[in-house]
Design a protein around this motif. Structure first.
Motif, mmCIF file in Angstrom:
data_model
loop_
_atom_site.group_PDB
_atom_site.id
_atom_site.type_symbol
_atom_site.label_atom_id
_atom_site.label_comp_id
_atom_site.label_asym_id
_atom_site.label_seq_id
_atom_site.Cartn_x
_atom_site.Cartn_y
_atom_site.Cartn_z
ATOM 1 N N SER A 135 -37.994 -50.540 -23.043
ATOM 2 C CA SER A 135 -38.971 -50.000 -22.096
ATOM 3 C C SER A 135 -40.194 -50.916 -22.016
ATOM 4 O O SER A 135 -40.719 -51.189 -20.933
ATOM 5 C CB SER A 135 -39.347 -48.594 -22.549
ATOM 6 N N THR A 136 -40.641 -51.411 -23.186
ATOM 7 C CA THR A 136 -41.778 -52.350 -23.206
ATOM 8 C C THR A 136 -41.421 -53.643 -22.466
ATOM 9 O O THR A 136 -42.221 -54.156 -21.682
ATOM 10 C CB THR A 136 -42.149 -52.690 -24.669
ATOM 11 N N LEU A 137 -40.201 -54.117 -22.715
ATOM 12 C CA LEU A 137 -39.721 -55.337 -22.050
ATOM 13 C C LEU A 137 -39.694 -55.130 -20.538
ATOM 14 O O LEU A 137 -40.136 -55.999 -19.763
ATOM 15 C CB LEU A 137 -38.312 -55.647 -22.572
ATOM 16 N N GLY A 138 -39.199 -53.969 -20.119
ATOM 17 C CA GLY A 138 -39.136 -53.645 -18.691
ATOM 18 C C GLY A 138 -40.514 -53.581 -18.064
ATOM 19 O O GLY A 138 -40.719 -54.032 -16.932
ATOM 20 N N THR A 139 -41.477 -53.023 -18.828
ATOM 21 C CA THR A 139 -42.856 -52.958 -18.315
ATOM 22 C C THR A 139 -43.418 -54.369 -18.148
ATOM 23 O O THR A 139 -44.113 -54.660 -17.167
ATOM 24 C CB THR A 139 -43.741 -52.149 -19.296
ATOM 25 N N LEU A 140 -43.113 -55.251 -19.114
ATOM 26 C CA LEU A 140 -43.590 -56.635 -19.025
ATOM 27 C C LEU A 140 -42.995 -57.343 -17.804
ATOM 28 O O LEU A 140 -43.671 -58.120 -17.139
ATOM 29 C CB LEU A 140 -43.212 -57.402 -20.292
ATOM 30 N N PHE A 141 -41.722 -57.033 -17.510
ATOM 31 C CA PHE A 141 -41.056 -57.658 -16.360
ATOM 32 C C PHE A 141 -41.449 -56.991 -15.044
ATOM 33 O O PHE A 141 -41.144 -57.503 -13.975
ATOM 34 C CB PHE A 141 -39.528 -57.559 -16.507
ATOM 35 N N GLY A 142 -42.056 -55.807 -15.130
ATOM 36 C CA GLY A 142 -42.476 -55.086 -13.931
ATOM 37 C C GLY A 142 -41.325 -54.409 -13.201
ATOM 38 O O GLY A 142 -41.318 -54.342 -11.971
ATOM 39 N N THR A 143 -40.335 -53.913 -13.951
ATOM 40 C CA THR A 143 -39.204 -53.213 -13.315
ATOM 41 C C THR A 143 -39.394 -51.709 -13.481
ATOM 42 O O THR A 143 -39.348 -51.195 -14.590
ATOM 43 C CB THR A 143 -37.876 -53.636 -13.969
ATOM 44 N N ALA A 144 -39.616 -51.031 -12.343
ATOM 45 C CA ALA A 144 -39.993 -49.614 -12.421
ATOM 46 C C ALA A 144 -38.798 -48.699 -12.721
ATOM 47 O O ALA A 144 -38.874 -47.862 -13.630
ATOM 48 C CB ALA A 144 -40.651 -49.197 -11.116
ATOM 49 N N THR A 145 -37.702 -48.859 -12.000
ATOM 50 C CA THR A 145 -36.573 -47.915 -12.144
ATOM 51 C C THR A 145 -35.953 -47.938 -13.546
ATOM 52 O O THR A 145 -35.792 -46.873 -14.161
ATOM 53 C CB THR A 145 -35.490 -48.209 -11.078
ATOM 54 N N PRO A 146 -35.610 -49.121 -14.076
ATOM 55 C CA PRO A 146 -35.051 -49.123 -15.436
ATOM 56 C C PRO A 146 -36.011 -48.558 -16.482
ATOM 57 O O PRO A 146 -35.581 -47.847 -17.396
ATOM 58 C CB PRO A 146 -34.780 -50.604 -15.711
ATOM 59 N N VAL A 147 -37.313 -48.838 -16.316
ATOM 60 C CA VAL A 147 -38.297 -48.329 -17.293
ATOM 61 C C VAL A 147 -38.322 -46.810 -17.256
ATOM 62 O O VAL A 147 -38.369 -46.145 -18.303
ATOM 63 C CB VAL A 147 -39.702 -48.928 -17.005
ATOM 64 N N ARG A 148 -38.250 -46.244 -16.046
ATOM 65 C CA ARG A 148 -38.242 -44.785 -15.893
ATOM 66 C C ARG A 148 -37.018 -44.185 -16.618
ATOM 67 O O ARG A 148 -37.133 -43.199 -17.344
ATOM 68 C CB ARG A 148 -38.193 -44.460 -14.399
ATOM 69 N N LEU A 149 -35.895 -44.821 -16.417
ATOM 70 C CA LEU A 149 -34.666 -44.336 -17.060
ATOM 71 C C LEU A 149 -34.736 -44.457 -18.578
ATOM 72 O O LEU A 149 -34.359 -43.544 -19.315
ATOM 73 C CB LEU A 149 -33.475 -45.156 -16.573
ATOM 74 N N LEU A 150 -35.230 -45.604 -19.021
ATOM 75 C CA LEU A 150 -35.317 -45.837 -20.471
ATOM 76 C C LEU A 150 -36.236 -44.820 -21.127
ATOM 77 O O LEU A 150 -35.940 -44.294 -22.205
ATOM 78 C CB LEU A 150 -35.824 -47.260 -20.741
#
Lengths: 368, 128
Positions: free
Chosen positions: A317-332
């Motif tokens: 989730s932290t990695l996704g936030t760093l990459f700026g990906t909203a949908t995967p972060v929400r799922l994670l």
């Protein structure tokens, strides 16, 4: 004559209280055997040599062995979770690159790709980490079975030690625990987790947002479980202590009466009662430790898998936030909150059970 | 092919396209098109390597198939975007929009079995 008149009601009383001596000679071994044979699969696998061997059980619940089990649990659960995490991290990176490319050039196709990748992510997470859920559900089901099995055994061992009041309190404890496990865990938690997982998987498709509903369900459940467990634990501890004190007082008086008033054999009967109760105390403590071990040993593997899965989801989730990906972060984050609930309920239930087993093992036979 | 060589080829194609434009401009779009196809094939082969590496971590068939599906989606996206971009460069905005529409439909079509699978699992969980 006066002594004879006094002796008759005492004899009647003794016949009414004859359970401890007879139970101490026959009942405990049967109970331990029944407990040992009826253990649910997860608990039976984790115990060293059944419930009968006191020394093995003491070693099994020793700090050293518990640490070893914990480390085994972590090392066993780590490789598959690590593989899933690496796979998810790679997919996340791929999606981030693609999303940045589409954002700068063609936003039209981004929405479809977002939905498609959301579905892929949900399935990848589900496929990689759902085994922790299954294991946790199996453990909770095992706890329910163990509660059903231990309730009559504990009641009989309380009675065998002369703790009639404690038997009532202990029976009440196990009945309450069975109720908690059956209603709050079996009937409510597992369906709740399934519903939340279903909503979460549906929310992977596009803009369907179910996090609010899941958060509300989780908060309500944890609050109810917390209140219920606190009240039950306090009531059980108090009931057990009061019951044990009352039993001890009444049987001490009885033993004194027998020793003082019954000629010649009175002291022997009273002494025999104490010896029988001492043996029951030993069996009871063995059963208590055995039940605690049957709960604690498989718990570590379940908790290790849940904790590692949660850790992997947090990192991703932290990695996704760093990459700026909203949908995967929400799922994670959704999956992580689901693991939180599962972890809380599993540990709550197990600790409540261990608490009752410890209370049972610590409750001295009334005649001692 | 190394990335540095790829960058050199890209710059060379850009210079060639500018030169062609100055000399009349008839072949400039074709140079852009050939460069785009070349870069696209390279990008897809590199993504394929990444997916292959990620698949080596998966211990079951479903994860591998999901990752190969991810590669297909990536390839479709890049292909659609590059094709639509070339159409726009050639001054065919309408054609580019249709291309994007086709690309979206193709991605949906490719992902549809996975959507169905996910919905089946979700409904299975919701049916308590």
């Amino acid at each position: 004559m006066k002594r004879l008149i006094l002796f008759l009601p005492i004899l009647l009383l003794l016949s009414a209280w004859s359970l401890p001596a007879s139970a101490a000679s026959e009942l405990p071994e049967d109970i331990l055997k029944e407990l040992s044979e009826g253990l649910p699969p997860l608990s039976a696998e984790s115990l060293p040599e059944g419930i009968g061997d006191t020394e093995a059980l003491r070693r099994a619940v020793g700090v050293r062995h518990l640490f070893e089990v914990m480390i085994d649990g972590f090392s066993g659960a780590a490789p598959p979770i690590f593989r899933t995490a690496v796979m998810l991290a790679g997919a996340l990176l791929l999606y981030a690159v693609l999303a940045s490319l589409l954002t700068s050039h063609g936003a039209g196709i981004l929405r479809v790709t977002d939905a498609a990748f959301g579905v892929l992510f949900a399935l990848l997470i589900y496929n990689g980490l759902s085994s922790a859920f299954e294991r946790s559900a199996a453990y909770l089901a095992d706890l329910g079975r163990l509660a059903e099995l231990a309730a009559p055994a504990m009641g009989a061992l309380y009675l065998a030690g002369g703790n009639v009041g404690s038997a009532a309190a202990g029976g009440g404890a196990m009945a309450a625990l069975s109720l908690i496990l059956e209603h709050l865990v079996g009937a409510a938690l597992l369906p709740l987790l399934r519903v939340m997982l279903g909503f979460l998987l549906v929310s992977a498709i596009g803009e369907v947002k179910t996090e609010g509903l899941c958060t509300t369900l989780r908060t309500v459940y944890i609050t109810v479980l917390g209140i219920f467990c606190t009240l039950t634990s306090a009531a059980l501890a108090l009931g057990n202590v009061l019951g044990a004190a009352a039993d001890s007082l009444s049987l001490r008086s009885l033993r004194f009466a027998v020793g003082q008033m019954v000629p010649i054999v009175g002291g022997t009967v009273a002494g025999g009662l104490a010896t029988a109760s001492a043996s029951v105390g030993l069996v009871r403590s063995t059963a208590g430790i055995g039940v605690s071990a049957a709960i604690l040993l498989p718990l570590f593997a379940v908790v290790a898998e849940l904790l590692l899965s949660r850790l992997a989801l947090s990192l991703l989730s932290t990695l996704g936030t760093l990459f700026g990906t909203a949908t995967p972060v929400r799922l994670l984050r959704g999956f992580r909150s689901l693991f939180d609930l599962c972890l809380a309920a599993t540990v709550f239930s197990a600790m409540l059970f261990v608490f009752i087993a410890a209370l049972f093992a610590a409750c001295r036979p009334a005649v001692l | 092919m190394s990335f540095y060589r790829l960058c050199g080829i890209c710059i060379l194609l850009g210079v060639l396209a500018i030169t062609a434009k100055e000399g009349g401009g008839r072949f400039a779009p074709l140079i852009g098109l050939s460069g785009g196809i070349f870069l696209l094939s390279h990008a897809i082969s590199r993504y394929g390597e990444v997916i292959g590496l990620l698949s080596s971590f998966s211990d079951n068939e479903l994860s591998s198939s999901l990752l190969s599906l991810a590669l297909r989606i990536v390839a479709l996206c890049i292909l659609t975007e590059v094709s639509a971009g070339i159409c726009r460069d050639l001054g065919e905005g309408g054609l580019a929009a249709r291309m994007e529409l086709c690309g979206r439909a193709e991605i949906l079509l490719v992902t549809l079995p996975t959507f169905t699978k996910l919905l089946d699992i979700a409904i299975g969980y919701l049916r308590v």
